[in-house]
Design a protein around this motif. Structure first.
Motif, PDB file in Angstrom:
ATOM      1  N   ASP A  53      -9.139  -2.795  82.660  1.00  0.00           N
ATOM      2  CA  ASP A  53      -8.016  -3.632  82.224  1.00  0.00           C
ATOM      3  C   ASP A  53      -8.372  -5.111  82.385  1.00  0.00           C
ATOM      4  O   ASP A  53      -8.755  -5.558  83.464  1.00  0.00           O
ATOM      5  N   GLY A  54      -8.220  -5.861  81.282  1.00  0.00           N
ATOM      6  CA  GLY A  54      -8.573  -7.281  81.329  1.00  0.00           C
ATOM      7  C   GLY A  54      -7.367  -8.195  81.464  1.00  0.00           C
ATOM      8  O   GLY A  54      -7.462  -9.397  81.200  1.00  0.00           O
ATOM      9  N   GLY A  55      -6.201  -7.670  81.865  1.00  0.00           N
ATOM     10  CA  GLY A  55      -5.013  -8.511  82.047  1.00  0.00           C
ATOM     11  C   GLY A  55      -3.868  -8.143  81.121  1.00  0.00           C
ATOM     12  O   GLY A  55      -3.133  -9.027  80.650  1.00  0.00           O
ATOM     13  N   SER A  56      -3.702  -6.855  80.840  1.00  0.00           N
ATOM     14  CA  SER A  56      -2.577  -6.407  80.006  1.00  0.00           C
ATOM     15  C   SER A  56      -1.257  -6.809  80.671  1.00  0.00           C
ATOM     16  O   SER A  56      -1.117  -6.752  81.900  1.00  0.00           O
ATOM     17  N   PHE A  57      -0.251  -7.234  79.841  1.00  0.00           N
ATOM     18  CA  PHE A  57       1.017  -7.649  80.442  1.00  0.00           C
ATOM     19  C   PHE A  57       2.158  -7.329  79.479  1.00  0.00           C
ATOM     20  O   PHE A  57       1.975  -7.135  78.281  1.00  0.00           O
ATOM     21  N   ASP A  58       3.358  -7.304  80.040  1.00  0.00           N
ATOM     22  CA  ASP A  58       4.589  -7.061  79.279  1.00  0.00           C
ATOM     23  C   ASP A  58       5.749  -7.522  80.150  1.00  0.00           C
ATOM     24  O   ASP A  58       5.596  -7.695  81.375  1.00  0.00           O
ATOM     25  N   ASN A  59       6.907  -7.700  79.518  1.00  0.00           N
ATOM     26  CA  ASN A  59       8.083  -8.089  80.298  1.00  0.00           C
ATOM     27  C   ASN A  59       8.556  -6.950  81.194  1.00  0.00           C
ATOM     28  O   ASN A  59       9.296  -7.173  82.150  1.00  0.00           O
ATOM     29  N   CYS A  60       8.168  -5.736  80.845  1.00  0.00           N
ATOM     30  CA  CYS A  60       8.531  -4.560  81.642  1.00  0.00           C
ATOM     31  C   CYS A  60       7.255  -3.951  82.240  1.00  0.00           C
ATOM     32  O   CYS A  60       6.142  -4.342  81.905  1.00  0.00           O
TER      33      CYS A  60
END
Length: 217
Positions: free
Chosen positions: A7-14
């Motif tokens: 994982d290279g920095g996956s993001f989401d509001n949830c």
């Protein structure tokens, strides 16, 4: 590997659920592999991307060299009653370092854990070796060792030290096979004159000699 490994920095509001389509690699997978990382949020929305995973290491190879116990005679053959009754099985191993060896015989016996064991079969035996390198990668191979009984027995079944030879003579009626017995001290001179590579191609043992499959007394 785990999703966090690539994982290279996956993001989401949830909160995201991270999954990969391949998480385990073996010695058969040395080289580059494309692994897909998929991120999914609680609503079922997802996105994917790929990473290259490189598996480092070496897969070993191993061979066992043929041997000749008696010159002019068959390879990989022990002759009971003449010549060396033991042989060293010599291996050539490549692919990595820190090799360990495990030898077994077709009888089920554990033979040794060295690269080149010395064996003394009294019956025909298949020897198997598995080599493991420092990466934990393995390779295996086998060698069949034939045992021929070349001991000359008298009519009462007694062995008195002489050696059986199948002597091949060439005459007007073709090749004639004659079974003779020779003093051990004269065998090599006889084979030099009449063994494989000559017009006679004499062989140790009876003229119908086969690999010994059980103990002979």
């Amino acid at each position: 590997i785990t999703p966090d490994d690539i994982d290279g920095g996956s993001f989401d509001n949830c909160n995201l659920k991270l999954e990969i389509d391949k998480n385990s690699f073996t010695c058969d997978d040395i080289g580059d592999h494309i692994v897909t990382l998929t991120a999914t949020d609680p609503s079922g929305n997802s996105s994917s991307n790929t990473a290259t995973v490189t598996v480092l290491g070496d897969v070993p190879t191993i061979t066992i060299a043929d041997f000749t116990a008696v010159q002019t005679q068959n390879t990989n053959t022990i002759y009971l009653g003449f010549g060396s009754q033991s042989t060293t099985l010599n291996t050539v191993t490549t692919g990595g370092s820190g090799f360990t060896y495990e030898w077994t015989a077709s009888s089920g016996e554990i033979v040794d854990n060295v690269a080149n064991p010395t064996v003394s079969p009294t019956v025909s035996t298949t020897y198997s070796v598995t080599v493991t390198n420092s990466n934990g990668c393995t390779a295996s191979t086998t060698l069949d060792v034939c045992v021929i009984d070349a001991r000359a027995y008298d009519k009462k079944g007694r062995y008195k030290g002489k050696v059986l030879v199948c002597h091949h003579t060439n005459g007007k009626k073709g090749t004639k096979h004659v079974q003779i017995s020779i003093s051990p001290n004269a065998v090599m001179q006889h084979l030099s004159n009449h063994g494989v590579g000559t017009d006679h191609a004499d062989s140790l043992g009876t003229c119908n000699a086969e690999c010994v499959e059980q103990e002979v007394y």
